[in-house]
Enzyme design. Structure first.
Site, mmCIF file in Angstrom:
data_model
loop_
_atom_site.group_PDB
_atom_site.id
_atom_site.type_symbol
_atom_site.label_atom_id
_atom_site.label_comp_id
_atom_site.label_asym_id
_atom_site.label_seq_id
_atom_site.Cartn_x
_atom_site.Cartn_y
_atom_site.Cartn_z
ATOM 1 N N GLN A 279 14.577 2.770 -23.319
ATOM 2 C CA GLN A 279 13.530 1.575 -23.424
ATOM 3 C C GLN A 279 13.312 0.932 -22.139
ATOM 4 O O GLN A 279 12.064 0.409 -21.702
ATOM 5 C CB GLN A 279 14.314 0.582 -24.274
ATOM 6 C CG GLN A 279 13.153 -0.659 -24.867
ATOM 7 C CD GLN A 279 13.899 -1.693 -25.921
ATOM 8 O OE1 GLN A 279 14.808 -2.156 -25.526
ATOM 9 N NE2 GLN A 279 13.402 -1.299 -27.109
ATOM 10 N N VAL A 337 10.674 5.643 -11.700
ATOM 11 C CA VAL A 337 10.474 6.369 -12.827
ATOM 12 C C VAL A 337 10.606 7.891 -12.496
ATOM 13 O O VAL A 337 11.254 8.629 -13.258
ATOM 14 C CB VAL A 337 9.132 6.145 -13.622
ATOM 15 C CG1 VAL A 337 9.018 7.189 -14.785
ATOM 16 C CG2 VAL A 337 8.818 4.632 -14.354
ATOM 17 N N GLU A 363 -7.004 -8.262 5.009
ATOM 18 C CA GLU A 363 -8.089 -9.255 4.237
ATOM 19 C C GLU A 363 -7.263 -10.609 3.937
ATOM 20 O O GLU A 363 -7.586 -11.328 2.825
ATOM 21 C CB GLU A 363 -8.515 -8.582 2.705
ATOM 22 C CG GLU A 363 -9.628 -7.588 3.004
ATOM 23 C CD GLU A 363 -10.972 -7.893 3.592
ATOM 24 O OE1 GLU A 363 -11.683 -7.655 4.499
ATOM 25 O OE2 GLU A 363 -11.589 -8.969 2.800
HETATM 26 C C1 LIG Z 1 -4.461 -1.204 7.923
HETATM 27 C C2 LIG Z 1 -4.902 -2.488 8.541
HETATM 28 C C3 LIG Z 1 -6.361 -2.692 8.455
HETATM 29 C C4 LIG Z 1 -6.999 -3.639 8.975
HETATM 30 N N1 LIG Z 1 -8.219 -3.726 9.131
HETATM 31 C C5 LIG Z 1 -8.810 -5.062 9.653
HETATM 32 C C6 LIG Z 1 -10.173 -4.998 9.826
HETATM 33 O O1 LIG Z 1 -10.944 -4.096 9.707
HETATM 34 N N2 LIG Z 1 -10.703 -5.911 10.481
HETATM 35 C C7 LIG Z 1 -9.991 -6.930 11.146
HETATM 36 O O2 LIG Z 1 -10.426 -7.947 11.667
HETATM 37 N N3 LIG Z 1 -8.664 -7.155 10.824
HETATM 38 C C8 LIG Z 1 -8.016 -6.027 9.989
HETATM 39 N N4 LIG Z 1 -6.663 -5.875 9.946
HETATM 40 C C9 LIG Z 1 -6.030 -6.881 10.378
HETATM 41 C C10 LIG Z 1 -5.303 -7.747 9.355
HETATM 42 O O3 LIG Z 1 -6.173 -8.724 8.560
HETATM 43 C C11 LIG Z 1 -4.273 -8.776 9.948
HETATM 44 O O4 LIG Z 1 -3.091 -7.815 10.017
HETATM 45 C C12 LIG Z 1 -3.537 -9.801 8.834
HETATM 46 O O5 LIG Z 1 -4.924 -10.835 8.716
HETATM 47 C C13 LIG Z 1 -2.646 -10.333 9.333
HETATM 48 O O6 LIG Z 1 -2.527 -10.716 10.690
HETATM 49 P P1 LIG Z 1 -1.277 -10.294 11.556
HETATM 50 O O7 LIG Z 1 -0.972 -9.033 11.466
HETATM 51 O O8 LIG Z 1 -1.388 -10.833 12.798
HETATM 52 O O9 LIG Z 1 -0.069 -11.364 11.064
HETATM 53 P P2 LIG Z 1 0.375 -12.763 11.403
HETATM 54 O O10 LIG Z 1 -0.767 -13.587 11.227
HETATM 55 O O11 LIG Z 1 1.035 -12.680 12.576
HETATM 56 O O12 LIG Z 1 1.538 -12.800 10.294
HETATM 57 C C14 LIG Z 1 2.679 -12.551 10.246
HETATM 58 C C15 LIG Z 1 3.231 -12.930 8.929
HETATM 59 O O13 LIG Z 1 3.538 -14.317 9.002
HETATM 60 C C16 LIG Z 1 2.960 -14.917 7.790
HETATM 61 N N5 LIG Z 1 2.116 -15.999 8.044
HETATM 62 C C17 LIG Z 1 1.267 -16.346 9.244
HETATM 63 N N6 LIG Z 1 0.807 -17.496 8.865
HETATM 64 C C18 LIG Z 1 1.271 -18.150 8.123
HETATM 65 C C19 LIG Z 1 1.153 -19.691 7.452
HETATM 66 N N7 LIG Z 1 0.384 -20.322 7.726
HETATM 67 N N8 LIG Z 1 2.107 -19.700 6.261
HETATM 68 C C20 LIG Z 1 2.912 -18.692 5.857
HETATM 69 N N9 LIG Z 1 3.160 -17.682 6.254
HETATM 70 C C21 LIG Z 1 2.261 -17.096 7.405
HETATM 71 C C22 LIG Z 1 1.884 -13.897 7.359
HETATM 72 O O14 LIG Z 1 1.586 -13.800 6.018
HETATM 73 C C23 LIG Z 1 2.697 -12.473 7.726
HETATM 74 O O15 LIG Z 1 3.766 -12.272 6.732
HETATM 75 C C24 LIG Z 1 -6.107 -4.732 9.320
HETATM 76 C C25 LIG Z 1 -4.758 -4.617 9.245
HETATM 77 C C26 LIG Z 1 -3.987 -3.470 8.668
HETATM 78 C C27 LIG Z 1 -2.739 -3.488 8.612
#
Ligand SMILES: Cc1cc2nc3c(=O)[nH]c(=O)nc-3n(C[C@H](O)[C@H](O)[C@H](O)COP(=O)(O)OP(=O)(O)OC[C@H]3O[C@@H](n4cnc5c(N)ncnc54)[C@H](O)[C@@H]3O)c2cc1C
Length: 383
Positions: A279, A337, A363
């Site tokens: 289950q 699984v 995104e």
């Molecule tokens: C495979 C991949 C493809 C991507 N493609 C694109 C693309 O085509 N174009 C583009 O522009 N970007 C792209 N990105 C970037 C992506 O959008 C960012 O990685 C994402 O927005 C997070 O930004 P960061 O990695 O700088 O993390 P940070 O902003 O530094 O965040 C780090 C952590 O802190 C948390 N955090 C941050 N601020 C807050 C808050 N105010 N409250 C609570 N938690 C918070 C976040 O949720 C995360 O867990 C891509 C990323 C990856 C990994």
């Protein structure tokens, strides 16, 4: 009125995308996952099948598809391989600012070329110092004799190494915060544009992810999208349109994980019966199916609302965060699984779990989506 049935046209789109995934994506998904190469051949075939630029109006050579139509494609391609699906879908996502805010000349030139000459696009928002807090981005756009001079580095750019056109967000005056952000379209061949490090990723390895550097790049004023300072609004609008599609991709990937796990559970025997009959395993599969269905409904609702011209920002955030968390849970359970076999690369679910993680990151992260939903709740209360 509520109606969840697809039109005959939508059923045809769905079938075509499903057949495409079966014939072109599934047979090579593991190979691209291993190599991390960009799937040029498959993207070319996707162009021929009309799967790349769905949302671009037909007069520019696009598919003229609606938002819900796009979700059907996203789910099917992602059920084949989320990485290859992202490599296809990012093009139409990057085109959204031009579709919504481009001048007629820009649309003719860039969207027309993208569709008819099979050019690829990328959306450049994220920077090494600026991820979630888009309003703080630092790539600069300095006015100079009726042109702009772009300087700065973007990172994690999907299609970064293969795109012909970049949609770039830069600031004309950082002290203005989000009011300084301005959008531009920049051809890859412009002097001063270069591609930096390609990321060696955990999952979605077929999607190309690189740094893109802009060093004294001259951009004509005619290539500015919208007005100066409108960029932040353009990004947020783009996300409201793209997040339901990202959620639908997560649904497709989760569906694939359930499909594999169900087959395995019905076949694998322990304690004298198929493990499905235990289950705890059956309920795990039932929960997967329930959550996939819920995620699909949230994605469809968000897309439908946007298609009606209504504000869908909260629904888009809900769909994105629900489906991002859901696909992580579903793929993790699919590995469970399979037991030990789920943890090794000879079986398919290990890849699915790696591919799933980024749905909680790109995104807009899962936390940022919750911020958006929370703020909307508070706004509603104050009304
Ligand atoms: C495979 C991949 C493809 C991507 N493609 C694109 C693309 O085509 N174009 C583009 O522009 N970007 C792209 N990105 C970037 C992506 O959008 C960012 O990685 C994402 O927005 C997070 O930004 P960061 O990695 O700088 O993390 P940070 O902003 O530094 O965040 C780090 C952590 O802190 C948390 N955090 C941050 N601020 C807050 C808050 N105010 N409250 C609570 N938690 C918070 C976040 O949720 C995360 O867990 C891509 C990323 C990856 C990994």
């Amino acid at each position: 009125m509520i109606d969840f049935s697809l039109t005959p046209e939508q059923e045809a789109i769905q079938k075509m995308a499903r057949d495409f995934a079966q014939a072109e994506i599934i047979p090579v998904a593991a190979q691209y996952d291993r190599s991390g190469e960009f799937p040029h051949e498959i993207v070319k075939k996707a162009f021929q099948a009309g799967l790349v630029y769905g949302p671009i109006p037909e007069k520019y050579g696009g598919g003229g598809l609606g938002a819900v139509d796009q979700l059907l494609i996203a789910e099917e391609l992602s059920a084949g391989c989320a990485g290859i699906s992202t490599a296809v879908a990012i093009n139409s996502l990057a085109a959204i600012p031009l579709v919504n805010h481009g001048s007629t000349e820009q649309k003719e030139r860039y969207l027309g070329s993208a569709c008819r000459e099979e050019k690829l696009m990328a959306l450049c928002v994220t920077e090494p110092g600026t991820g979630s807090d888009v309003s703080a981005l630092s790539t600069s756009a300095r006015r100079l004799n009726g042109e702009y001079l772009l300087n700065g580095s973007k990172c994690f750019i999907t299609n970064g190494g293969v795109a012909d056109y970049y949609i770039v967000f830069a600031t004309v005056d950082r002290s203005l915060g989000h009011r300084g952000i301005t959008a531009f379209v920049v051809p890859r061949e412009a002097d001063g544009v270069s591609v930096g490090k390609k990321e060696d990723k955990m999952g979605q390895r077929a999607a190309d992810t690189t740094d893109v550097i802009f060093d004294e790049v001259v951009v004509p004023a005619a290539d500015r999208i919208g007005e100066e300072g409108e960029g932040f609004r353009i990004i947020m609008q783009t996300f409201n349109q793209s997040r339901p599609g990202v959620a639908a991709s997560a649904v497709g990937l989760a569906r694939s994980a359930l499909d594999q796990a169900l087959d395995y559970a019905l076949e694998r025997e322990q304690f004298g019966v198929p493990i499905f009959m235990h289950q705890s395993i059956m309920f795990m599969l039932a929960d997967m199916a329930r959550d996939i269905a819920a995620g699909r409904l949230l994605a469809w609702q968000a897309a439908w609302k946007g298609e009606q011209g209504l504000d869908n920002s909260t629904e888009a955030a809900m769909a994105k965060v629900f489906c991002g968390d859901m696909v992580m849970r579903v793929t993790t359970d699919a590995v469970q699984v399979y037991g030990g076999y789920g943890y090794v690369k000879d079986y398919p679910v290990e890849k699915l779990m790696r591919d799933a993680k980024v749905f909680q990151i790109y995104e807009g992260t899962a936390q940022v989506q919750r911020l958006l939903i929370g703020r909307a709740l508070a706004r509603e209360k104050k009304r």
